[in-house]
Design an enzyme around this catalytic site. Structure first.
Site, short mmCIF file in Angstrom:
data_model
loop_
_atom_site.label_atom_id
_atom_site.label_comp_id
_atom_site.label_asym_id
_atom_site.label_seq_id
_atom_site.Cartn_x
_atom_site.Cartn_y
_atom_site.Cartn_z
CG ASP A 26 -19.13 -5.61 -34.57
OD1 ASP A 26 -18.31 -5.50 -33.56
OD2 ASP A 26 -19.61 -5.21 -35.99
CD GLU B 221 -18.49 -2.69 -30.48
OE1 GLU B 221 -17.58 -2.10 -30.63
OE2 GLU B 221 -19.64 -2.21 -32.12
#
Length: 815
Positions: A397, A426
C-alpha cells in the site's frame, strides 16, 4: 550484513536515501564520501540514515562504517539535464507532505487506503530509454547482453544509446571484459554468485536492470516476476463486507466457504485488504499492531487455517502490507503524544510541538513513520519477515510514500526466504524506478483511467494502444509486469461510472490485454457499492455468467496469457467505440474485438482470417461487413508473424509488447478482406455442425503434425538448426496446408461441404508429408534423404490420420 544495497543511478539535483540494511538500532553508523568528481562538495552529517544529493556528474563512492565493518557503495550520477521527468519520477525519499515524489494533482484519496487517482496522463516529454539485461553461458565464459531501446515514438535511435555495466559492491569479480553492449566473464573466475547491473542512457537514463551470474554459468534474471505471478488472475476481497459470517464463525471461515464461487471465475490468487489489528475502520488500513491478526476477523489461528485452505486448492494469497504509517490509535503514537521522546522520533511531524503528525490528504486517523529512525525500520522489517513465512506475496500500500531503498531491502528479505515470493506495488501514477530490485507487478492505473474514459465516451477505444505504449514511454522495461483492472476498493464501481453498457467490453480488456488481471469482489455480479457489504441477493446473473465464461476462455487460450505477444488489429467501423487487437504465441492466435458503445456494431477486420464462433457467447457473429459485436467477442484466428516494419524482427515481448519507434505493429499479413467473410451464410444448425467438424478435423491434423515433428526432430539432433525455428517452420507448414484445404467456404461450411473438404484433405496428406520433409531439409541445410529412416514412421502416422478422418466423415455423413 549492513551494506546499503545495490549501486545507485540518479542525476545531479535528484536525491536518494542512504541507509544501512538489517539495522541494529543500538549500533553506530556513519557515512562519508570516499571518492567524488572534481569540485564536488557533497558531505554527510552524523545520522545513520542520510540523504544523498549530488552536485556534479560522474561516479561517486560513499562509505558506511557499521558494526560489521566498512561498506562501499557506487553511485552513478548523470548531468542535471538528464534528470527523470516528474511524470515518471524516481523515488528514493520517505514521502512527507510537500516532498518530491509522484504528482498529487487531481487525486481522490480515501481515508487510510492509498493515494487514490492521478487523473492526468502520467507521460510527458520524449520518454526514457529502456534496458533489459540477459545472459548465457558460451563455451568457457558467460556473456551478458544489454538490450537497450529508446522510448516509443521518440526522436532518438537505439544505436545512439550508451550502456554501462557495474559489478555489485557486495560481490567479488576479479576479471571481466566489456565489449560494447556485452560483458564477458570467464567461468574460472566465478567462485561465487555475482550481481551485475546495467544502465542505458541518451538524453535521459534508464531504469537499471540486474542479473545474478552463478558459478556454473547460469544467469538469473532478478527483475522477472515469479513464474506463478506471470499466470496470476487476482481477486481482491474487501474483507469486512465480503460475506457475513454465521454466528460463531470467523470471517475467514465464511470467505473460505465462497472459494468455489471464486474459482469458477478462473481466479488463482486472492488479495485480502488488511487483516492486522486496526482502529476499527472497516478498511483496515490504519494498523494498531503489525504482528497480530485482527480479533474481529477471527485471529491468527483462523487466518492460518484460511491460508492453508487456499493453498490446498493450489491458489495463492497476497497480504496487504501497509508500511507508510500507523493508526493514531497505535500504542507507540499514543506514547509519542504523551511526550515519550523515544516514540516521538518514530514519526514525521507537521507540528512537533503540538503533536500534529505528517499525513497525506489531511487523513485524520494515521501518522507517517519516520524512516530515518532505525528502530522504525527494524520494527517493520521484523513484521515483513513474520508474514512472509505465511503468505505468497505482498500488495504494498502507498508504495510511493516509502523510500525506494527500503523496498529494495524488503525484496531482498522476502526473496532470500522464497525466490518465488511476489511483490506488487500501489504507485499511482506508476513509478518506473520502482521496478529494479523492488516490485514484480505494478498497478496499471493509466490503463484503468483510460478504460473509464473510453467507457464514458471521453476517449476513443483506440486509446488502449496508447495505454500500453505509455508503460514503456515512462521507462518501464519490457519485462515489467502490470496489474490490469477496472475496479478496486479506492474507486467507484465501473457499473456506476461509466455505466452498465461498457462493463463487458472493459472487463474483457482487463482480462485479455497483457498483464495480470484482477477482479474486485462484487464486480462479477454488478455490485454498485464500492466498499462495505456486497449484495449477493441482488446479483446480475447474466453478468456473473459472462465473467465465468470469460475466465474459462482465458484459461482455454494460452495466447491470452502473460507470455503471449500483443498486436494492434485494424478495424473497419464508423464508431470510435470499437477497438481490436490480437494476442499470439507459438501455437495460437486470438483476436479480441471490443465495443464500448451503447449500440451493437458491425466491425470489419481487414487482413484477419478468423473463426466466426465467439468464444464468449458461443454464437456465430459473422456479419455482412465483418463481425457483429454487441460488447466483446473473442475469436480464434490464423497465426501469423508480426515483424517490426522498421527492423524486420518481432518486437513482442513476454507479458506485453516491446514498443520501439514504429507507431504500431502491422496487422496480420495474410489475404486482405473487407470484413471477415466473403461467402453466404447457411442456417445456424449447419454452421454449428460444420464448425464442430472443422475443429475436430483441425485438431486431428495439428496433433498429427505435432507428433510427426517430435519424431522427425529426433533425426536432426546435432544439426546446425535452432530448435525453435525448426519447430516454427514445421507447425506453420501444417497450419497453412490445413487452411489451404479448409478455407474455401470457411467456418460457414454445410455438412456436405465439410465432407468434400475432408476428402480433399485426405488427398493432401501425402503431399503434406513430403512438404514437411522438405521443410526439415531446409531447416537443417541438408538433403531430405538424410532423414529417410524416419519416413516409415511418418507414413504410419499418415495412415492413423486417414483412419481418424474416415471415422469423422462417417460421423458427419450419418448426422
Amino acid at each position: 550484513m549492513h551494506h546499503p544495497g545495490p549501486p545507485r543511478v540518479l542525476a545531479v539535483g535528484e536525491t536518494q536515501e542512504l541507509a544501512p540494511r538489517d539495522p541494529d538500532p543500538d549500533g553506530t553508523y556513519s557515512w562519508h564520501v570516499a571518492e567524488a568528481p572534481e569540485r564536488s562538495a557533497v558531505s554527510f552529517g552524523d545520522d545513520p540514515v542520510e540523504s544523498f544529493t549530488p552536485d556534479r556528474p560522474g561516479v561517486y563512492t560513499v562509505a558506511l562504517d557499521a558494526p560489521d565493518g566498512r561498506h562501499e557503495l557506487t553511485l552513478r550520477v548523470f548531468p542535471s539535464e538528464m534528470a527523470v521527468a516528474a511524470g515518471g519520477g524516481a523515488s528514493g525519499q520517505s514521502g512527507r507532505s510537500g516532498m518530491s515524489g509522484p504528482g498529487e494533482s487531481g487525486v481522490s484519496g480515501k481515508s487510510g487506503s492509498g493515494l487514490g487517482s492521478a487523473r492526468e496522463d502520467p507521460v510527458s516529454g520524449g520518454g526514457r530509454p529502456r534496458l533489459t539485461l540477459t545472459g548465457e553461458r558460451a563455451g568457457d565464459e558467460v556473456v551478458l547482453t544489454a538490450h537497450a531501446q529508446t522510448a516509443p515514438n521518440g526522436d532518438e535511435e537505439d544505436e545512439s544509446l550508451d550502456v554501462e555495466f557495474y559489478v555489485d559492491d557486495r560481490d567479488e569479480l576479479t576479471e571481466y571484459e566489456v565489449d560494447g553492449r556485452e560483458l564477458h566473464i570467464p567461468l574460472d573466475v566465478l567462485d561465487a554468485p555475482v550481481r551485475i547491473h546495467a544502465v542505458a542512457f541518451g538524453t535521459q537514463y534508464s531504469v537499471p536492470d540486474t542479473v545474478r551470474v552463478h558459478s556454473g554459468g547460469d544467469v538469473e534474471l532478478l527483475n522477472e516476476p515469479p513464474e506463478w505471478g506471470k499466470e496470476m488472475t487476482l481477486y481482491e476481497i474487501y474483507v469486512r463486507g465480503y460475506i457475513d459470517p454465521d454466528e460463531g464463525q470467523s470471517t475467514f471461515d465464511a470467505i473460505a466457504e465462497n472459494l468455489d464461487h471464486i474459482q469458477r471465475l478462473g481466479i488463482n490468487t486472492l488479495w485480502l485488504t488488511p487483516v492486522l489489528q486496526n482502529d476499527d475502520f472497516d478498511h483496515g488500513y490504519n494498523t494498531t499492531d503489525f504482528f497480530s491478526i485482527a480479533d474481529d476477523l477471527g485471529g491468527e489461528e483462523a487466518f492460518r487455517n484460511f491460508v492453508q485452505e487456499v493453498h490446498d486448492r493450489d491458489m495463492r494469497i497476497l497480504f496487504d502490507l501497509v508500511l507508510n504509517h500507523s493508526a493514531r490509535d497505535h500504542e507507540f503514537f499514543q506514547k509519542a503524544v504523551e511526550g515519550h521522546e523515544k516514540y516521538i522520533e518514530w514519526y514525521d511531524w507537521q507540528d512537533r510541538e503540538n503533536r500534529q503528525p505528517e499525513t497525506y490528504f489531511d487523513w485524520p486517523y494515521i501518522a507517517n513513520f519516520n524512516y530515518r529512525n532505525l528502530e522504525v525500520r527494524r520494527h517493520l522489517l521484523d513484521a515483513v519477515e513474520k508474514w512472509a513465512d505465511l503468505v505468497d506475496g505482498f500488495r504494498c500500500d502507498m508504495a510511493w510514500a516509502v523510500p525506494k531503498p527500503f523496498w529494495q531491502e524488503v525484496r531482498s528479505v522476502v526473496k532470500d526466504h522464497d525466490s518465488e515470493f511476489l511483490l506488487m506495488d500501489e504507485t499511482i501514477p506508476y513509478v518506473a524506478d520502482f521496478h529494479n530490485l523492488c516490485f514484480d507487478i505494478h498497478f496499471d492505473a493509466g490503463l484503468y483511467f483510460d478504460l473509464i474514459q473510453i467507457g464514458g465516451g471521453e476517449k476513443p477505444a483506440e486509446q488502449l494502444y496508447q495505454s500500453l505504449e505509455n508503460r514503456y514511454r515512462i521507462g518501464f522495461p519490457n519485462h515489467a509486469g502490470f496489474l490490469t483492472y477496472i475496479e478496486n476498493h479506492d474507486e467507484d464501481r465501473y457499473v456506476e461510472t461509466p455505466g452498465r453498457h461498457a462493463v463487458e467490453a472493459a472487463a474483457t480488456a482487463s482480462l485479455t490485454l497483457p498483464g495480470a488481471p484482477m477482479i474486485y469482489a462484487g464486480q462479477e455480479i454488478g455490485e454498485h457499492w464500492g466498499r462495505g457489504k456486497i449484495h449477493w441477493d441482488d446479483a446480475d446473473e447474466d453478468l456473473l455468467a459472462f465473467y465465468q465464461q470469460l475466465g474459462r476462455v482465458r484459461e482455454e487460450f494460452d495466447a491470452l496469457g502473460y507470455r503471449a505477444d500483443f498486436e494492434e488489429v485494424q478495424v473497419e467501423s464508423t464508431s470510435e467505440n470499437v477497438v481490436a487487437y490480437a494476442r499470439e504465441n507459438d501455437d495460437e492466435r486470438v483476436v479480441v474485438v471490443l465495443n464500448f458503445g451503447h449500440e451493437p456494431e458491425e466491425v470489419g477486420l481487414s487482413g484477419e482470417r478468423i473463426q466466426a464462433t465467439d468464444r464468449l457467447s458461443g454464437e456465430n457473429v459473422a456479419a455482412e461487413e465483418g463481425v457483429y459485436v454487441e460488447n466483446a467477442v473473442i475469436l480464434p484466428a490464423e497465426r501469423t508473424v508480426a515483424p517490426d516494419r522498421l527492423g524486420g524482427e518481432s518486437v513482442a515481448a513476454g507479458g506485453g509488447v516491446s514498443v520501439d519507434k514504429a507507431a504500431s505493429l502491422p496487422t496480420a499479413e495474410l489475404e486482405s478482406r473487407t470484413g471477415a467473410f466473403e461467402y453466404s451464410i447457411p442456417n445456424e444448425d449447419a454452421i454449428q455442425d460444420g464448425m464442430e467438424g472443422y475443429m475436430q478435423a483441425y485438431k486431428i491434423w495439428m496433433d498429427a503434425a505435432a507428433e510427426m515433428y517430435e519424431r522427425a526432430s529426433d533425426a536432426v539432433q546435432g544439426e546446425d538448426v535452432e530448435p525453435e525455428a525448426f519447430r516454427d517452420i514445421w507447425l506453420r507448414s501444417a497450419n497453412e496446408a490445413f487452411s489451404g484445404v479448409m478455407s474455401t467456404s470457411g467456418l460457414a461450411a454445410t455438412n456436405g461441404q465439410l465432407v468434400e473438404q475432408i476428402r480433399e484433405m485426405q488427398q493432401e496428406i501425402d503431399e503434406m508429408t513430403q512438404d514437411w520433409l522438405a521443410q526439415i531439409g531446409m531447416a537443417t541445410r541438408d538433403d531430405v534423404g538424410e532423414i529417410g529412416q524416419r519416413i516409415s514412421e511418418l507414413e504410419r502416422r499418415q495412415r492413423t490420420v486417414e483412419d481418424e478422418l474416415d471415422r469423422l466423415i462417417d460421423t458427419v455423413e450419418n448426422q
